[in-house]
Motif scaffolding. Sequence first.
Motif, PDB file in Angstrom:
ATOM      1  N   HIS A 134       0.869  -1.355   0.052  1.00  0.00           N
ATOM      2  CA  HIS A 134      -0.071   0.052  -0.089  1.00  0.00           C
ATOM      3  C   HIS A 134       0.951   1.461  -0.108  1.00  0.00           C
ATOM      4  O   HIS A 134       1.936   1.307   0.386  1.00  0.00           O
TER       5      HIS A 134
ATOM      6  N   THR B 169      -2.853  -2.104  -1.465  1.00  0.00           N
ATOM      7  CA  THR B 169      -2.449  -3.362  -1.448  1.00  0.00           C
ATOM      8  C   THR B 169      -1.966  -3.882  -0.243  1.00  0.00           C
ATOM      9  O   THR B 169      -1.145  -3.224   0.420  1.00  0.00           O
TER      10      THR B 169
ATOM     11  N   GLU C 115       2.086  -8.240  -1.346  1.00  0.00           N
ATOM     12  CA  GLU C 115       2.256  -9.314  -2.493  1.00  0.00           C
ATOM     13  C   GLU C 115       3.817  -9.461  -2.756  1.00  0.00           C
ATOM     14  O   GLU C 115       4.428  -8.606  -2.716  1.00  0.00           O
TER      15      GLU C 115
ATOM     16  N   ARG D  32       0.089 -13.675  -2.172  1.00  0.00           N
ATOM     17  CA  ARG D  32      -0.708 -12.479  -2.019  1.00  0.00           C
ATOM     18  C   ARG D  32      -1.372 -12.731  -0.409  1.00  0.00           C
ATOM     19  O   ARG D  32      -2.181 -13.588  -0.251  1.00  0.00           O
TER      20      ARG D  32
END
Length: 269
Positions: free
Chosen positions: A155, A211, A214, A231
């Motif tokens: 993120h 996010t 990942e 993930r």
Amino acid sequence: MDLVVCGIAGRMGGAVARVIQQTRGVKLVGAVDRPRSPRVGKDVGEVVGFGTLGVPVSDNIGALLKGNVAIIDFTRSAVSLGYLREAAKREVSIVIGTTGFTAREWHEIKRLSRRTRVLVAPNMSVGVNLLLGLLGGVARSLGEDYDVEIIEMHHRFKKDAPSGTALALGRAIAGEWKRDLNKVAVFGRKGPVGERGKKEIGLLAVRAGDTVGEHTVIFGGLGERIEFVHRAHSRETFARGAVRAAQWLVKQKKGLYNMQDVLRLRPSS
Ligand code: NAD
């Protein structure tokens, strides 16, 4: 088991508090965040978004380390070290999920872990730790003719790069091939860099939106490429791992541990 969560107002602190509420046998008895934060004094339930718990957010960890408590910390490296010092003074177990420690900070962590039980893991997810456990064997089987590149995505708010997990994945492979990651790591490429060096391990950090996390590990050979992808779908996976780690840690001897130990992916020494 009684738990004190440090960094309660953060993304991970909130996730840990929610998981504690859902987990049998553990209880949130204290929560800490940054001094002068407007959250200090408020009820944890209000801060993390589930009703009232009767536990106020504090900025003084020392006062909370009474009785049989353990700490779960997701903050920043310098802050985590401060909590670790307090934990070591009182022989309180501490699980540290914070990433981005410098070599000097690692030295201090190792020193303090002689005085209490400490678990540090840049990634608390079972899947990532399984991958960490597998990569040495993969590297051994494939041999050094495969190029390794590691891509991580997180993120936009993440403060350190590359992620602690990407570095740990790189170290797992470098260690198997007797390379020093500090010497062979290449952090992204730009301009006329020439052909890829044979011993390079590439690391690339991508920052995008929300996010969670990942990681892709690429082994590139001539004629084929193998990719391992992990993930994380939500922060809960890390929070669950941290609570499980705390439950395991309190039963151990003083020393420094990681998630590989909790999941028994590393032979005990
Ligand atoms: P965040 O910024 O949302 O939260 C950090 C918290 O620390 C905030 O509540 C902040 O107020 C608090 N804090 C900052 N300075 C402080 C101080 N001086 N005293 C007390 N508290 C202070 O960050 P986040 O996304 O929750 O991540 C926190 C850390 O955890 C980062 O290092 C991140 O990389 C790491 N992380 C690890 C895992 C894992 O599985 N190990 C998973 C996700 C994130």
